[in-house]
Design a protein around this motif. Structure first.
Motif, PDB file in Angstrom:
ATOM      1  N   THR A  53      -4.486   0.899  10.554  1.00  0.00           N
ATOM      2  CA  THR A  53      -5.020  -0.390  10.987  1.00  0.00           C
ATOM      3  C   THR A  53      -4.213  -0.896  12.172  1.00  0.00           C
ATOM      4  O   THR A  53      -2.993  -1.074  12.066  1.00  0.00           O
ATOM      5  CB  THR A  53      -4.959  -1.422   9.851  1.00  0.00           C
ATOM      6  OG1 THR A  53      -5.696  -0.939   8.727  1.00  0.00           O
ATOM      7  CG2 THR A  53      -5.537  -2.755  10.301  1.00  0.00           C
ATOM      8  N   GLU A  54      -4.864  -1.104  13.285  1.00  0.00           N
ATOM      9  CA  GLU A  54      -4.172  -1.570  14.475  1.00  0.00           C
ATOM     10  C   GLU A  54      -3.534  -2.937  14.241  1.00  0.00           C
ATOM     11  O   GLU A  54      -4.115  -3.816  13.607  1.00  0.00           O
ATOM     12  CB  GLU A  54      -5.145  -1.647  15.655  1.00  0.00           C
ATOM     13  CG  GLU A  54      -5.719  -0.292  16.073  1.00  0.00           C
ATOM     14  CD  GLU A  54      -6.692  -0.424  17.218  1.00  0.00           C
ATOM     15  OE1 GLU A  54      -6.296  -0.964  18.272  1.00  0.00           O
ATOM     16  OE2 GLU A  54      -7.855   0.004  17.065  1.00  0.00           O
ATOM     17  N   ASN A  55      -2.300  -3.071  14.750  1.00  0.00           N
ATOM     18  CA  ASN A  55      -1.549  -4.334  14.690  1.00  0.00           C
ATOM     19  C   ASN A  55      -1.179  -4.764  13.271  1.00  0.00           C
ATOM     20  O   ASN A  55      -0.826  -5.915  13.048  1.00  0.00           O
ATOM     21  CB  ASN A  55      -2.324  -5.461  15.381  1.00  0.00           C
ATOM     22  CG  ASN A  55      -2.618  -5.140  16.835  1.00  0.00           C
ATOM     23  OD1 ASN A  55      -1.735  -4.657  17.549  1.00  0.00           O
ATOM     24  ND2 ASN A  55      -3.843  -5.379  17.272  1.00  0.00           N
ATOM     25  N   ARG A  56      -1.266  -3.841  12.325  1.00  0.00           N
ATOM     26  CA  ARG A  56      -0.833  -4.134  10.958  1.00  0.00           C
ATOM     27  C   ARG A  56       0.690  -4.187  10.926  1.00  0.00           C
ATOM     28  O   ARG A  56       1.367  -3.320  11.477  1.00  0.00           O
ATOM     29  CB  ARG A  56      -1.346  -3.060  10.002  1.00  0.00           C
ATOM     30  CG  ARG A  56      -0.834  -3.159   8.580  1.00  0.00           C
ATOM     31  CD  ARG A  56      -1.465  -4.339   7.848  1.00  0.00           C
ATOM     32  NE  ARG A  56      -1.304  -4.202   6.416  1.00  0.00           N
ATOM     33  CZ  ARG A  56      -0.195  -4.536   5.734  1.00  0.00           C
ATOM     34  NH1 ARG A  56       0.854  -5.012   6.381  1.00  0.00           N
ATOM     35  NH2 ARG A  56      -0.140  -4.387   4.442  1.00  0.00           N
ATOM     36  N   ALA A  86      -1.744   4.307  15.549  1.00  0.00           N
ATOM     37  CA  ALA A  86      -2.589   3.998  14.393  1.00  0.00           C
ATOM     38  C   ALA A  86      -3.955   4.649  14.537  1.00  0.00           C
ATOM     39  O   ALA A  86      -4.489   5.244  13.583  1.00  0.00           O
ATOM     40  CB  ALA A  86      -2.738   2.487  14.242  1.00  0.00           C
ATOM     41  N   PRO A  97      -0.530   0.543  18.322  1.00  0.00           N
ATOM     42  CA  PRO A  97      -1.959   0.658  18.011  1.00  0.00           C
ATOM     43  C   PRO A  97      -2.549   2.016  18.361  1.00  0.00           C
ATOM     44  O   PRO A  97      -3.417   2.517  17.651  1.00  0.00           O
ATOM     45  CB  PRO A  97      -2.599  -0.466  18.848  1.00  0.00           C
ATOM     46  CG  PRO A  97      -1.568  -0.853  19.852  1.00  0.00           C
ATOM     47  CD  PRO A  97      -0.248  -0.586  19.221  1.00  0.00           C
ATOM     48  N   SER A 134       5.788  -2.713  13.204  1.00  0.00           N
ATOM     49  CA  SER A 134       4.417  -2.222  13.332  1.00  0.00           C
ATOM     50  C   SER A 134       4.432  -0.870  14.031  1.00  0.00           C
ATOM     51  O   SER A 134       5.371  -0.541  14.769  1.00  0.00           O
ATOM     52  CB  SER A 134       3.562  -3.209  14.141  1.00  0.00           C
ATOM     53  OG  SER A 134       4.007  -3.257  15.484  1.00  0.00           O
ATOM     54  N   ARG A 167      -5.594   7.801  12.202  1.00  0.00           N
ATOM     55  CA  ARG A 167      -6.792   7.478  11.437  1.00  0.00           C
ATOM     56  C   ARG A 167      -7.596   8.747  11.097  1.00  0.00           C
ATOM     57  O   ARG A 167      -8.202   8.834  10.031  1.00  0.00           O
ATOM     58  CB  ARG A 167      -7.652   6.501  12.234  1.00  0.00           C
ATOM     59  CG  ARG A 167      -8.839   5.934  11.483  1.00  0.00           C
ATOM     60  CD  ARG A 167      -9.570   4.937  12.370  1.00  0.00           C
ATOM     61  NE  ARG A 167      -8.689   3.816  12.748  1.00  0.00           N
ATOM     62  CZ  ARG A 167      -8.923   3.013  13.783  1.00  0.00           C
ATOM     63  NH1 ARG A 167      -9.962   3.202  14.556  1.00  0.00           N
ATOM     64  NH2 ARG A 167      -8.092   2.018  14.030  1.00  0.00           N
ATOM     65  N   ASP A 181      -3.614   1.487   5.359  1.00  0.00           N
ATOM     66  CA  ASP A 181      -3.231   0.408   6.270  1.00  0.00           C
ATOM     67  C   ASP A 181      -2.470   0.918   7.495  1.00  0.00           C
ATOM     68  O   ASP A 181      -2.398   0.223   8.514  1.00  0.00           O
ATOM     69  CB  ASP A 181      -2.359  -0.623   5.551  1.00  0.00           C
ATOM     70  CG  ASP A 181      -3.187  -1.531   4.655  1.00  0.00           C
ATOM     71  OD1 ASP A 181      -4.429  -1.491   4.746  1.00  0.00           O
ATOM     72  OD2 ASP A 181      -2.587  -2.265   3.849  1.00  0.00           O
TER      73      ASP A 181
END
Length: 272
Positions: free
Chosen positions: A57-60, A130, A127, A124, A134, A54
């Motif tokens: 994951t963008e904006n998680r 993130a 992004p 958060s 990844r 997670d």
């Protein structure tokens, strides 16, 4: 037909009991020299809490109890100061493909009930960070109790840097330019100029703590070009069983008097 082994993504690695996994992209970067030991500890807690698929994951958004973020009697004001320092920090990450990326360490966050012990922090990762994480495939496994016991940000930085190198089978040393080594330790520009000051106030204290508490030993030897020190030879090796037991035993002892014990100026403390 021979197939190449599958590369393990950092965010798919499961940390063992009492340890955290940290992507190398968040260990060796430029721009974090102004962060204090408290700032760095806080970031590791946030990263460890959010770690897993997670995290990419963008904006998680993640949520953690404020009580899990405080060390002893830390105030909310100190916590907020560290959060804002992380938000202001823009780090430069050099990618293996030659690209250079600049990202913030921490994104949006919100503290609920800051005056209550049961308050929480929602936060958060930016992004862009993130997306960068990844594809991460290089990481270090860090012992949480070891990191908690460091009293110097230079010791924490050195421990993280060597943790990602110590399991490499083909390397036991690395030659680093002095400016790169200063960045690795998190020394601010304009401070600790001259190798004598750097060694006295950053390198030597860091080596004392890391060599006493970690499962590996570290050495730093200055390298000269002519009469000037222009680099260091960083060396590392896993400790034998006796060395690891001694490090574990020191972690169980009180912090008071530790520096005197590990520098050999007093008799070792033993539990009753």
């Amino acid at each position: 037909m021979t197939t190449s082994p599958k590369t393990t993504r950092t965010l798919d690695v499961r940390p063992g009991m009492g340890e955290m996994v940290k992507p190398v992209e968040l260990i060796e970067f430029r721009g974090a020299a102004r962060l204090t030991l408290h700032d760095r500890r806080l970031y590791n807690i946030l990263l460890h809490h959010a770690f897993g698929p997670d995290l990419a994951t963008e904006n998680r958004r993640f949520e953690i109890a404020l009580s899990d973020l405080k060390d002893g009697h830390d105030s909310n004001d100190r916590l907020i100061q560290s959060i804002e320092a992380l938000m202001r920090t823009v780090v430069t990450i050099r990618r293996g493909n030659g690209r250079t990326e600049r990202v913030q360490l921490l994104g949006w966050n919100d503290i609920s009930d800051p005056d209550r012990t049961r308050g929480t922090l929602r936060y958060s990762m930016p992004p862009e960070l993130a997306v960068l994480l990844r594809d991460s495939t290089v990481f270090a496994k860090l012992e949480i109790e070891v990191m908690r016991n460091f009293t110097s940000k230079y010791a924490l930085a050195l421990y993280e840097a060597v943790s990602r190198r110590v399991r490499l089978r083909h390397m036991m040393t690395e030659l680093l330019d002095l400016s790169d080594f200063r960045e690795l330790l998190g020394v601010e520009g304009g401070k600790l100029e001259g190798y004598g000051n750097l060694n006295k106030f950053a390198i030597s204290p860091a080596l004392v703590e890391v060599n006493a508490l970690a499962e590996f030993s570290v050495s730093v030897h200055p390298q000269k070009t002519g009469k000037r020190i222009t680099g260091v030879l960083l060396g590392w090796a896993m400790k034998d069983e006796g060395g690891r037991r001694a490090a574990w035993a020191e972690l169980q002892r009180p912090r008071v008097g530790r520096r005197a014990r590990i520098t050999g100026t007093v008799e070792p403390w033993t539990p009753e």
